[in-house]
Design a protein around this motif. Structure first.
Motif, short mmCIF file in Angstrom:
data_model
loop_
_atom_site.label_atom_id
_atom_site.label_comp_id
_atom_site.label_asym_id
_atom_site.label_seq_id
_atom_site.Cartn_x
_atom_site.Cartn_y
_atom_site.Cartn_z
N ARG A 132 0.96 -1.30 0.06
CA ARG A 132 -0.06 0.15 -0.04
C ARG A 132 1.05 1.19 -0.09
NH1 ARG A 132 -4.53 1.04 4.82
NH2 ARG A 132 -5.52 -0.87 3.71
N HIS A 139 -3.93 -1.96 8.47
CA HIS A 139 -3.06 -2.64 7.57
C HIS A 139 -1.71 -2.26 8.15
CE1 HIS A 139 -1.70 -3.70 3.61
NE2 HIS A 139 -0.87 -2.69 3.57
N GLU A 196 2.85 -2.36 6.95
CA GLU A 196 3.81 -2.98 5.94
C GLU A 196 5.01 -2.76 6.74
OE1 GLU A 196 3.47 -3.74 2.92
OE2 GLU A 196 1.54 -2.77 2.29
#
Length: 214
Positions: free
Chosen positions: A2, A141, A143
Protein backbone atom coordinates in the motif's frame (compact mmCIF):
# COMPACT_ATOMS: atom_id res chain seq x y z
CA UNK A 1 2.04 -3.04 -1.03
CA UNK A 2 0.00 0.00 0.00
CA UNK A 3 1.28 3.46 -0.93
CA UNK A 4 1.34 6.22 1.67
CA UNK A 5 -0.96 8.95 0.35
CA UNK A 6 -0.75 11.47 3.20
CA UNK A 7 2.15 13.64 4.33
CA UNK A 8 0.90 13.72 7.91
CA UNK A 9 2.02 10.82 10.08
CA UNK A 10 2.89 9.91 13.65
CA UNK A 11 6.34 8.70 14.67
CA UNK A 12 5.37 5.90 17.04
CA UNK A 13 8.13 6.30 19.61
CA UNK A 14 8.96 7.77 23.01
CA UNK A 15 12.72 7.45 22.47
CA UNK A 16 14.14 10.93 21.85
CA UNK A 17 17.16 9.72 19.88
CA UNK A 18 15.09 7.45 17.68
CA UNK A 19 12.48 10.15 17.09
CA UNK A 20 15.21 12.55 16.00
CA UNK A 21 16.71 10.06 13.55
CA UNK A 22 13.35 9.16 12.00
CA UNK A 23 12.37 12.82 11.69
CA UNK A 24 15.74 13.53 10.04
CA UNK A 25 15.05 10.77 7.53
CA UNK A 26 11.45 11.72 6.68
CA UNK A 27 11.96 15.50 6.77
CA UNK A 28 13.29 15.84 3.20
CA UNK A 29 10.11 14.17 1.93
CA UNK A 30 7.88 16.96 3.24
CA UNK A 31 6.23 15.09 6.07
CA UNK A 32 4.51 16.73 9.00
CA UNK A 33 5.16 14.39 11.88
CA UNK A 34 4.57 14.40 15.60
CA UNK A 35 5.78 11.69 17.91
CA UNK A 36 3.77 9.47 20.22
CA UNK A 37 5.64 11.17 23.07
CA UNK A 38 4.52 14.67 21.97
CA UNK A 39 0.94 13.43 21.71
CA UNK A 40 1.12 11.87 25.19
CA UNK A 41 0.17 8.43 23.92
CA UNK A 42 0.68 5.60 26.40
CA UNK A 43 3.60 3.37 25.48
CA UNK A 44 2.25 -0.07 24.57
CA UNK A 45 3.79 -3.15 26.15
CA UNK A 46 6.30 -4.64 23.74
CA UNK A 47 5.38 -8.27 24.22
CA UNK A 48 6.75 -9.57 20.91
CA UNK A 49 9.75 -11.85 20.58
CA UNK A 50 10.88 -10.43 17.23
CA UNK A 51 11.68 -6.94 15.97
CA UNK A 52 8.80 -7.28 13.51
CA UNK A 53 6.26 -8.08 16.23
CA UNK A 54 7.30 -5.20 18.47
CA UNK A 55 7.44 -2.68 15.62
CA UNK A 56 3.91 -3.70 14.65
CA UNK A 57 2.61 -3.34 18.21
CA UNK A 58 3.95 0.21 18.46
CA UNK A 59 2.82 1.38 15.02
CA UNK A 60 -0.71 0.02 15.39
CA UNK A 61 -1.10 1.60 18.84
CA UNK A 62 -0.22 5.07 17.51
CA UNK A 63 -2.27 4.66 14.33
CA UNK A 64 -5.36 3.66 16.30
CA UNK A 65 -4.87 6.44 18.86
CA UNK A 66 -4.31 9.18 16.28
CA UNK A 67 -6.42 8.12 13.31
CA UNK A 68 -3.34 8.71 11.15
CA UNK A 69 -0.73 6.45 9.59
CA UNK A 70 2.08 5.77 12.07
CA UNK A 71 5.69 4.81 11.50
CA UNK A 72 7.52 2.86 14.20
CA UNK A 73 10.96 1.39 14.59
CA UNK A 74 12.04 -1.60 16.64
CA UNK A 75 15.77 -2.06 16.61
CA UNK A 76 18.59 -3.64 18.51
CA UNK A 77 22.11 -4.94 18.68
CA UNK A 78 22.53 -8.62 17.87
CA UNK A 79 25.83 -10.13 19.01
CA UNK A 80 26.87 -13.56 17.76
CA UNK A 81 29.03 -14.48 20.77
CA UNK A 82 26.08 -13.78 23.07
CA UNK A 83 23.67 -15.99 21.16
CA UNK A 84 21.97 -12.98 19.58
CA UNK A 85 21.62 -10.96 22.79
CA UNK A 86 20.67 -8.31 23.64
CA UNK A 87 18.55 -8.43 20.45
CA UNK A 88 14.92 -7.48 21.00
CA UNK A 89 15.81 -6.77 24.63
CA UNK A 90 18.43 -4.16 23.70
CA UNK A 91 16.61 -1.36 25.53
CA UNK A 92 15.87 -3.60 28.52
CA UNK A 93 19.59 -4.04 29.17
CA UNK A 94 19.72 -0.29 29.83
CA UNK A 95 16.82 -0.19 32.29
CA UNK A 96 17.45 0.93 35.85
CA UNK A 97 15.28 0.11 38.88
CA UNK A 98 13.64 3.54 38.70
CA UNK A 99 12.48 2.88 35.12
CA UNK A 100 14.98 5.19 33.43
CA UNK A 101 17.54 3.95 30.93
CA UNK A 102 21.32 4.17 31.22
CA UNK A 103 23.05 3.12 28.01
CA UNK A 104 26.53 3.61 29.47
CA UNK A 105 25.56 0.92 31.96
CA UNK A 106 24.13 -1.21 29.16
CA UNK A 107 27.35 -1.01 27.15
CA UNK A 108 29.30 -2.08 30.22
CA UNK A 109 26.93 -5.06 30.58
CA UNK A 110 27.61 -6.01 26.97
CA UNK A 111 31.36 -5.82 27.49
CA UNK A 112 31.17 -7.88 30.69
CA UNK A 113 29.10 -10.52 28.91
CA UNK A 114 31.60 -10.68 26.04
CA UNK A 115 34.48 -11.06 28.49
CA UNK A 116 32.62 -13.87 30.25
CA UNK A 117 32.09 -15.52 26.85
CA UNK A 118 35.83 -15.28 26.15
CA UNK A 119 35.24 -13.00 23.17
CA UNK A 120 38.27 -10.74 23.37
CA UNK A 121 39.40 -10.63 19.73
CA UNK A 122 37.64 -8.54 17.06
CA UNK A 123 36.84 -11.68 15.06
CA UNK A 124 34.94 -13.02 18.08
CA UNK A 125 32.89 -9.85 18.52
CA UNK A 126 30.87 -9.84 15.30
CA UNK A 127 27.54 -8.09 15.62
CA UNK A 128 24.86 -6.37 13.63
CA UNK A 129 22.41 -3.58 14.23
CA UNK A 130 18.89 -4.47 13.07
CA UNK A 131 16.06 -2.04 12.43
CA UNK A 132 12.52 -2.98 11.47
CA UNK A 133 10.21 -0.15 10.48
CA UNK A 134 6.47 -0.69 10.54
CA UNK A 135 4.04 1.59 8.77
CA UNK A 136 0.52 1.09 10.11
CA UNK A 137 -2.81 2.59 9.08
CA UNK A 138 -5.80 3.13 11.40
CA UNK A 139 -7.65 0.33 9.62
CA UNK A 140 -5.02 -2.16 10.80
CA UNK A 141 -3.06 -2.55 7.56
CA UNK A 142 0.71 -2.76 8.10
CA UNK A 143 3.87 -2.86 6.01
CA UNK A 144 7.27 -3.96 7.36
CA UNK A 145 10.78 -2.98 6.25
CA UNK A 146 13.99 -4.52 7.66
CA UNK A 147 17.50 -3.09 7.51
CA UNK A 148 20.74 -4.54 8.91
CA UNK A 149 24.36 -3.41 9.12
CA UNK A 150 27.22 -5.75 10.02
CA UNK A 151 30.03 -4.71 12.31
CA UNK A 152 32.05 -5.34 15.45
CA UNK A 153 31.60 -4.50 19.11
CA UNK A 154 34.57 -2.43 20.31
CA UNK A 155 35.78 -1.44 23.76
CA UNK A 156 36.22 1.08 25.24
CA UNK A 157 33.28 3.05 23.89
CA UNK A 158 34.22 5.78 21.43
CA UNK A 159 32.29 8.93 20.52
CA UNK A 160 29.34 10.86 21.87
CA UNK A 161 27.17 11.15 18.75
CA UNK A 162 24.01 9.18 18.11
CA UNK A 163 22.41 7.31 21.00
CA UNK A 164 22.11 3.92 22.61
CA UNK A 165 24.92 1.51 21.80
CA UNK A 166 26.37 3.60 18.96
CA UNK A 167 29.72 4.23 20.73
CA UNK A 168 30.58 0.51 20.84
CA UNK A 169 29.50 -0.43 17.31
CA UNK A 170 32.01 -0.14 14.48
CA UNK A 171 30.37 -0.87 11.12
CA UNK A 172 32.13 -3.16 8.69
CA UNK A 173 34.58 -1.28 6.46
CA UNK A 174 34.92 1.73 8.78
CA UNK A 175 37.49 2.73 11.38
CA UNK A 176 35.02 4.80 13.38
CA UNK A 177 32.06 3.83 15.53
CA UNK A 178 28.53 5.09 15.01
CA UNK A 179 29.18 7.20 18.11
CA UNK A 180 31.98 9.01 16.27
CA UNK A 181 29.90 9.74 13.16
CA UNK A 182 27.75 12.75 12.45
CA UNK A 183 24.09 12.14 11.71
CA UNK A 184 24.81 12.72 8.02
CA UNK A 185 27.63 10.18 8.00
CA UNK A 186 25.61 7.60 9.89
CA UNK A 187 22.29 7.66 8.09
CA UNK A 188 22.47 10.32 5.43
CA UNK A 189 20.61 8.88 2.48
CA UNK A 190 18.49 10.35 -0.29
CA UNK A 191 16.69 8.92 -3.31
CA UNK A 192 19.16 8.02 -6.00
CA UNK A 193 21.84 6.89 -3.55
CA UNK A 194 22.72 3.27 -4.15
CA UNK A 195 23.53 2.52 -0.52
CA UNK A 196 22.66 3.63 3.00
CA UNK A 197 24.93 2.96 5.98
CA UNK A 198 22.89 2.65 9.15
CA UNK A 199 20.39 -0.11 9.77
CA UNK A 200 17.61 2.47 10.16
CA UNK A 201 18.54 4.25 6.93
CA UNK A 202 18.61 0.92 5.09
CA UNK A 203 15.13 0.06 6.35
CA UNK A 204 13.98 3.57 5.46
CA UNK A 205 15.35 3.21 1.93
CA UNK A 206 13.14 0.15 1.42
CA UNK A 207 10.17 2.04 2.91
CA UNK A 208 10.69 4.91 0.47
CA UNK A 209 11.04 2.62 -2.54
CA UNK A 210 7.96 0.63 -1.50
CA UNK A 211 5.50 3.17 -0.13
CA UNK A 212 6.52 6.57 -1.45
CA UNK A 213 7.91 6.17 -4.96
CA UNK A 214 5.53 5.79 -7.85
Amino acid sequence: MRKLETKTIVVASHNAGKIREIQDLIGPFGFTAKSAAELNFVEPDETGTTFEENATIKALASAEASGLPALSDDSGLVIDALGGDPGVYTANWAEKPDGTRDFAMAMEKVEAALETAGASKPAQRAARFVSVLCLAWPDGHTELFRGEVEGTVVWPARGSQGFGYDPVFQPEGYETTFGEMSAEEKHGWKPGDAEALSHRARAFKIFVETCLEA
